[in-house]
Design a protein around this motif. Structure first.
Motif, PDB file in Angstrom:
ATOM      1  N   UNK A 107       0.850  -1.193   0.000  1.00 29.48           N
ATOM      2  CA  UNK A 107       0.000   0.000   0.000  1.00 29.48           C
ATOM      3  C   UNK A 107       0.885   1.241   0.000  1.00 29.48           C
ATOM      4  N   UNK A 108       0.797   1.996  -1.067  1.00 32.16           N
ATOM      5  CA  UNK A 108       1.600   3.211  -1.215  1.00 32.16           C
ATOM      6  C   UNK A 108       0.957   4.040  -2.323  1.00 32.16           C
ATOM      7  N   UNK A 109       1.063   5.358  -2.257  1.00 30.22           N
ATOM      8  CA  UNK A 109       0.420   6.181  -3.278  1.00 30.22           C
ATOM      9  C   UNK A 109       1.127   6.071  -4.635  1.00 30.22           C
ATOM     10  N   UNK A 110       2.347   5.537  -4.636  1.00 34.56           N
ATOM     11  CA  UNK A 110       3.054   5.270  -5.900  1.00 34.56           C
ATOM     12  C   UNK A 110       3.081   3.772  -6.222  1.00 34.56           C
ATOM     13  N   UNK A 111       2.169   3.033  -5.652  1.00 34.20           N
ATOM     14  CA  UNK A 111       2.170   1.573  -5.785  1.00 34.20           C
ATOM     15  C   UNK A 111       2.251   1.116  -7.234  1.00 34.20           C
ATOM     16  N   UNK A 112       1.431   1.672  -8.101  1.00 35.11           N
ATOM     17  CA  UNK A 112       1.359   1.149  -9.468  1.00 35.11           C
ATOM     18  C   UNK A 112       2.543   1.594 -10.318  1.00 35.11           C
ATOM     19  N   UNK A 132      -4.537   4.283 -12.005  1.00 35.47           N
ATOM     20  CA  UNK A 132      -3.574   3.220 -11.719  1.00 35.47           C
ATOM     21  C   UNK A 132      -3.086   2.559 -13.010  1.00 35.47           C
ATOM     22  N   UNK A 133      -4.015   2.341 -13.957  1.00 35.32           N
ATOM     23  CA  UNK A 133      -3.643   1.727 -15.238  1.00 35.32           C
ATOM     24  C   UNK A 133      -2.651   2.608 -15.978  1.00 35.32           C
TER      25      UNK A 133
END
Length: 446
Positions: free
Chosen positions: A143-148, A182-183
């Motif tokens: 879980x992180x705001x830059x995960x993707x 995210x995509x």
């Protein structure tokens, strides 16, 4: 602490019994690195393994006393596989909610037949596995705001390990769903991570001094391995899906894939049955959770890879290394259906039986050089013939072994036109012995 064990236990296992199988691609890669030509460090199907391998050999292997590239690549591969297994452990641990159970299951998968074999051989597939293991962990659990962004970078690294892993896009998109932001992040960094290295290698290494035809041959990779370098897809025919499905069994159990002349004793078949029973019990249990999103994700992954490999060398087991990731998820989902005490029993049974079966049927005989018939023939030939001899072979292991292990002059007859081959043999035999392999014996050209 347990994460370190997930790395150290399989690594100790792999390093304790180094392989003497010495597959063709691994020896060829080692020979290419020792030649030192930068073009040979990069292959279009698996861009970075050779490059990272030569850095590992020069910077780490040589200081450790590994003067030749082949043992350094074997060590490099084992380290990559073990690093990926930590990612597998981190992937399984939240599913089982128990660190030791996750460690036992990851260790069992580390000892499956194809995974173990290609973790001790010099081969490219451990690099893609390691990156994909961590990409899957980040995708599902991190879980992180830059995960993707991280997912795209790690997936790109897997593609640089082997281009086949572009297929992982499909299960990844299934998991991401309709989150368009995210995509976009995922695709942007996947494309950047993939295309920039390819453009740099083509522009700075492959193209200089070469015409467009040679560049195209490089880009073809394995589909351009025909004598005239024309396109040839390695399609087995319409029975490909059945061949792929049938090869799944030896992927996990070496008793169905014994090394050389190794025979499978009755007691080993019994342990195989135990391992298969544990495997099926967990797999069926995990697959029954149809409402579980992870179940669908795992089966989509297996189906996408299986469909592709059904059209490309479906019996080649090294491509199946990454199967332990979606299969591991399904087994973990099945294992957590049991009470904790039964989880331990099942995991220990699966671990013990799987390691024993594959150690006896594959790893121990592979560890013994005298079990490698081609290597023994190579050494015997080098002792019975003068050092300046020329050996004419039909390519394959014997050809690459003569070149790498003896340093002798060896020709692949299939790479010559028949008339040119005759002329070269006639010219060479004036100054040194020329030996041609006919059937199972060698004949000196008079």
């Amino acid at each position: 602490m347990i994460a370190f064990l997930a790395f150290a236990f399989p690594l100790a296992l792999y390093l304790s019994f180094p392989s003497s199988l010495w597959n063709f691609d691994g020896v060829a890669c080692a020979a290419a690195l020792e030649l030192g030509q930068p073009t040979y460090f990069f292959h279009s199907n698996h861009l970075l393994y050779g490059f990272l391998g030569v850095l590992f050999w020069k910077w780490i292997g040589m200081p450790l006393g590994l003067s030749r590239a082949l043992p350094a690549l074997q060590l490099f591969t084992s380290l990559l596989a073990s690093f990926g297994l930590v990612g597998l452990y981190r992937l399984l641990q939240p599913l089982l909610e128990n660190r030791w159970h996750a460690f036992l299951l990851a260790s069992a998968l580390a000892g499956t037949a194809a995974f173990w074999v290609w973790s001790v051989e010099a081969q490219v597939y451990a690099l893609g596995f390691a990156a994909l293991a961590w990409a899957t962990f980040v995708l599902i659990h991190y879980e992180h705001h830059h995960k993707y962004i991280f997912v795209g970078i790690l997936h790109g690294a897997a593609v640089l390990g082997h281009v086949m892993h572009i297929l992982w896009t499909i299960p990844a998109l299934y998991w991401i769903g309709r989150n368009l932001k995210a995509v976009r992040q995922y695709f942007a960094f996947l494309l950047l991570m993939t295309f920039i290295p390819y453009l740099l290698v083509v522009g700075l290494v492959v193209m200089p001094g070469r015409d467009s035809r040679r560049v195209l041959i490089w880009l073809k990779g394995s589909v351009g391995l025909t004598p005239d370098r024309s396109w040839a897809w390695h399609w087995p025919g319409w029975n490909g899906p059945w061949v792929w499905l049938r090869s799944t069994v030896p992927t996990f159990w070496g008793s169905f894939w014994p090394y050389g002349k190794t025979s499978t004793a009755p007691w080993l078949w019994f342990l195989t049955i135990v391992s298969v029973a544990c495997f099926l019990c967990l797999l069926i249990g995990g697959s029954q959770r149809k409402s579980e999103r992870l179940t669908s994700f795992s089966w989509i992954w297996l189906a996408v890879y299986g469909l592709f490999l059904s059209t490309w060398e479906p019996a080649t087991l090294c491509y199946r290394m990454t199967d332990v990731l979606p299969v591991g998820i399904l087994l973990a989902l099945g294992l957590r259906r049991w009470r904790p005490v039964f989880q331990v029993v099942l995991a220990l049974l699966f671990l013990g039986s799987t390691l024993t079966v594959n150690f006896v049927s594959r790893i121990l005989p592979m560890h013994q050089p005298d079990q490698n018939a081609v290597y023994q023939e190579t050494i015997m030939l080098s002792k019975m013939t003068p050092p300046n001899s020329v050996y004419v072979t039909n390519g394959g292991l014997l050809w690459i072994y003569l070149l790498y292990f003896t340093g002798r002059t060896a020709w692949n007859a299939d790479a010559f036109e028949p008339r040119r081959l005759e002329e070269e043999i006639a010219r060479q035999k004036q100054s040194r012995p020329v030996y041609v392999r006919q059937g199972s014996s060698w004949q000196k050209i008079p």
